[in-house]
Scaffold this motif. Structure first.
Motif, PDB file in Angstrom:
ATOM      1  N   THR A 195       0.819   3.174   9.501  1.00 58.73           N
ATOM      2  CA  THR A 195       0.082   1.919   9.318  1.00 58.73           C
ATOM      3  C   THR A 195       0.669   1.120   8.177  1.00 58.73           C
ATOM      4  O   THR A 195       0.873   1.637   7.080  1.00 58.73           O
ATOM      5  CB  THR A 195      -1.404   2.199   9.056  1.00 58.73           C
ATOM      6  OG1 THR A 195      -1.964   2.862  10.197  1.00 58.73           O
ATOM      7  CG2 THR A 195      -2.163   0.894   8.823  1.00 58.73           C
ATOM      8  N   GLN A 207       2.114  -7.082   1.053  1.00 61.32           N
ATOM      9  CA  GLN A 207       2.424  -6.082   2.077  1.00 61.32           C
ATOM     10  C   GLN A 207       2.818  -4.773   1.391  1.00 61.32           C
ATOM     11  O   GLN A 207       3.552  -4.775   0.411  1.00 61.32           O
ATOM     12  CB  GLN A 207       3.577  -6.535   2.970  1.00 61.32           C
ATOM     13  CG  GLN A 207       3.216  -7.676   3.885  1.00 61.32           C
ATOM     14  CD  GLN A 207       4.319  -7.957   4.884  1.00 61.32           C
ATOM     15  OE1 GLN A 207       4.901  -9.038   4.888  1.00 61.32           O
ATOM     16  NE2 GLN A 207       4.617  -6.968   5.726  1.00 61.32           N
ATOM     17  N   PRO A 263      -4.296  -4.879   8.989  1.00 62.04           N
ATOM     18  CA  PRO A 263      -3.335  -3.781   9.081  1.00 62.04           C
ATOM     19  C   PRO A 263      -2.726  -3.633  10.469  1.00 62.04           C
ATOM     20  O   PRO A 263      -3.383  -3.876  11.476  1.00 62.04           O
ATOM     21  CB  PRO A 263      -4.185  -2.550   8.726  1.00 62.04           C
ATOM     22  CG  PRO A 263      -5.587  -2.947   9.065  1.00 62.04           C
ATOM     23  CD  PRO A 263      -5.680  -4.416   8.812  1.00 62.04           C
ATOM     24  N   SER A 303       0.199  -2.126   5.697  1.00 59.59           N
ATOM     25  CA  SER A 303      -0.909  -2.862   5.107  1.00 59.59           C
ATOM     26  C   SER A 303      -0.532  -4.322   4.860  1.00 59.59           C
ATOM     27  O   SER A 303       0.607  -4.626   4.480  1.00 59.59           O
ATOM     28  CB  SER A 303      -1.315  -2.217   3.779  1.00 59.59           C
ATOM     29  OG  SER A 303      -2.255  -3.015   3.088  1.00 59.59           O
ATOM     30  N   CYS A 304      -1.486  -5.225   5.071  1.00 60.41           N
ATOM     31  CA  CYS A 304      -1.328  -6.639   4.756  1.00 60.41           C
ATOM     32  C   CYS A 304      -2.643  -7.161   4.200  1.00 60.41           C
ATOM     33  O   CYS A 304      -3.678  -7.099   4.885  1.00 60.41           O
ATOM     34  CB  CYS A 304      -0.913  -7.441   5.980  1.00 60.41           C
ATOM     35  SG  CYS A 304      -0.764  -9.215   5.637  1.00 60.41           S
ATOM     36  N   GLU A 305      -2.602  -7.657   2.972  1.00 64.88           N
ATOM     37  CA  GLU A 305      -3.792  -8.184   2.303  1.00 64.88           C
ATOM     38  C   GLU A 305      -3.483  -9.592   1.784  1.00 64.88           C
ATOM     39  O   GLU A 305      -2.412  -9.806   1.222  1.00 64.88           O
ATOM     40  CB  GLU A 305      -4.199  -7.302   1.124  1.00 64.88           C
ATOM     41  CG  GLU A 305      -4.459  -5.853   1.477  1.00 64.88           C
ATOM     42  CD  GLU A 305      -5.863  -5.618   2.025  1.00 64.88           C
ATOM     43  OE1 GLU A 305      -6.775  -6.387   1.663  1.00 64.88           O
ATOM     44  OE2 GLU A 305      -6.049  -4.670   2.818  1.00 64.88           O
ATOM     45  N   SER A 336      -7.818  -8.784   5.282  1.00 66.81           N
ATOM     46  CA  SER A 336      -6.989  -7.634   5.633  1.00 66.81           C
ATOM     47  C   SER A 336      -6.650  -7.618   7.114  1.00 66.81           C
ATOM     48  O   SER A 336      -7.521  -7.852   7.967  1.00 66.81           O
ATOM     49  CB  SER A 336      -7.744  -6.354   5.254  1.00 66.81           C
ATOM     50  OG  SER A 336      -7.006  -5.206   5.617  1.00 66.81           O
ATOM     51  N   THR A 377      -0.718  -0.907  12.970  1.00 64.89           N
ATOM     52  CA  THR A 377      -0.340   0.481  13.236  1.00 64.89           C
ATOM     53  C   THR A 377       0.779   0.511  14.255  1.00 64.89           C
ATOM     54  O   THR A 377       0.664  -0.082  15.335  1.00 64.89           O
ATOM     55  CB  THR A 377      -1.539   1.296  13.752  1.00 64.89           C
ATOM     56  OG1 THR A 377      -2.538   1.360  12.727  1.00 64.89           O
ATOM     57  CG2 THR A 377      -1.119   2.719  14.102  1.00 64.89           C
TER      58      THR A 377
END
Lengths: 118, 114
Positions: B20, B6, B75, B22-24, B73, B77
Motif C-alpha cells: 500500500t 507520499q 491510499p 500512502s497519499c495525504e 487521504s 494498494t
C-alpha cells in the motif's frame, strides 16, 4: 476521447539557445491545456496553463505557450534556456463543457526530455 | 506548509505480496488521483476520487485498489494481481470549480519488485 502527442521524445540544446517543445492534442470538445515540468525523481510541477482568454500564456521563469485552436497545438517555447531548465516536460489536456466545467480527468503526453548543454 | 505527502519514497514488493502506497494532502482539495509513470509513456491514470467514499477507475485500474474514507487521504494498494508493478507512482489533488483540473502532485513513490 481526448489524446495528446508530444512530437519529440528528447530535445538537446546549448545554453542560451532558443527551444520549442511541440504538443498537439485531439478532442471533440473544448479543452483546458497545461504544461508540467518534472525534475529527476520528483513529482510534477505546473509550469503554465491555458483556461480561457489570451491564447498566449507565460510562466514566471521565461517559458511561454500559445494555444492554436485551428492547429490543435499548444507548443512550449523559451527564447534562451539555462542549464537549470534541464528536465522532462509534459503537455496535458482536460475536456470541458460549454459552461467551463471540466470532467475531472487529465490526459498526458508521453513527455519530452529537455537537456541543456553548457 | 500545505502540500501532498507520499510515502514511502521507495518500496519493494515480493512475489505475491500486496503493498500500500500512502497519499495525504492538507490542501482541502476534493479530488484526488493516482497515476503510474513508466519511461516514455507519460502518466497513466489508475484511479481517481472526486468526493469522499466515492472513486472511479481510470485507464489502467486492473491489479490496483483504492479507498477514500477521509478527504485528506487516498491510499493505493498494488495487489498480487498486478504482474508488472515496477514503476513510479504519483498522487495528485485538485481544487474545485472551473479550474478544478489544475492538479498538484506529490513527490512520488518508486516501487520495485524483489
Amino acid at each position: 476521447a481526448q489524446s495528446v502527442t508530444q512530437l519529440d521524445s528528447q530535445v538537446p540544446v546549448f545554453e542560451e539557445a532558443p527551444v520549442e517543445l511541440r504538443c498537439n492534442y485531439s478532442s471533440s470538445v473544448s479543452v483546458y491545456l497545461f504544461w508540467y515540468v518534472q525534475y529527476p525523481n520528483q513529482g510534477l510541477q505546473l509550469l503554465l496553463k491555458y483556461l480561457s482568454g489570451s491564447t498566449l500564456v507565460e510562466s514566471i521563469n521565461g517559458f511561454e505557450a500559445e494555444f492554436n485552436k485551428s492547429q490543435t497545438s499548444f507548443h512550449l517555447r523559451k527564447p534562451s534556456v539555462h542549464i537549470s531548465d534541464t528536465a522532462e516536460y509534459f503537455c496535458a489536456v482536460s475536456e470541458r463543457d460549454a459552461g467551463g466545467t471540466s470532467y475531472g480527468k487529465l490526459t498526458f503526453g508521453q513527455g519530452t526530455i529537455l537537456t541543456v548543454h553548457p | 506548509d500545505g502540500g501532498i505527502t507520499q510515502s514511502p519514497k521507495y518500496l519493494f514488493r515480493k512475489e505475491g505480496q500486496n503493498v500500500t502506497l500512502s497519499c495525504e494532502q492538507n490542501l482541502n482539495h476534493d479530488a484526488m488521483y493516482w497515476y503510474r509513470q513508466d519511461p516514455g509513456q507519460g502518466l497513466r491514470l489508475i484511479y481517481y476520487s472526486q468526493i469522499v467514499n466515492d472513486f472511479q477507475k481510470g485507464d489502467i485500474a486492473e491489479g490496483y485498489s483504492v479507498s477514500r474514507e477521509k478527504k485528506e487521504s487516498f491510499p493505493l494498494t498494488v495487489t498480487s494481481a498486478q504482474k508488472n508493478p515496477t514503476a513510479f507512482y504519483l498522487c495528485a489533488s485538485s481544487i474545485p470549480g472551473v479550474a478544478k483540473n489544475i492538479q498538484y502532485f506529490g513527490a512520488g513513490t518508486r516501487l520495485s519488485v524483489l
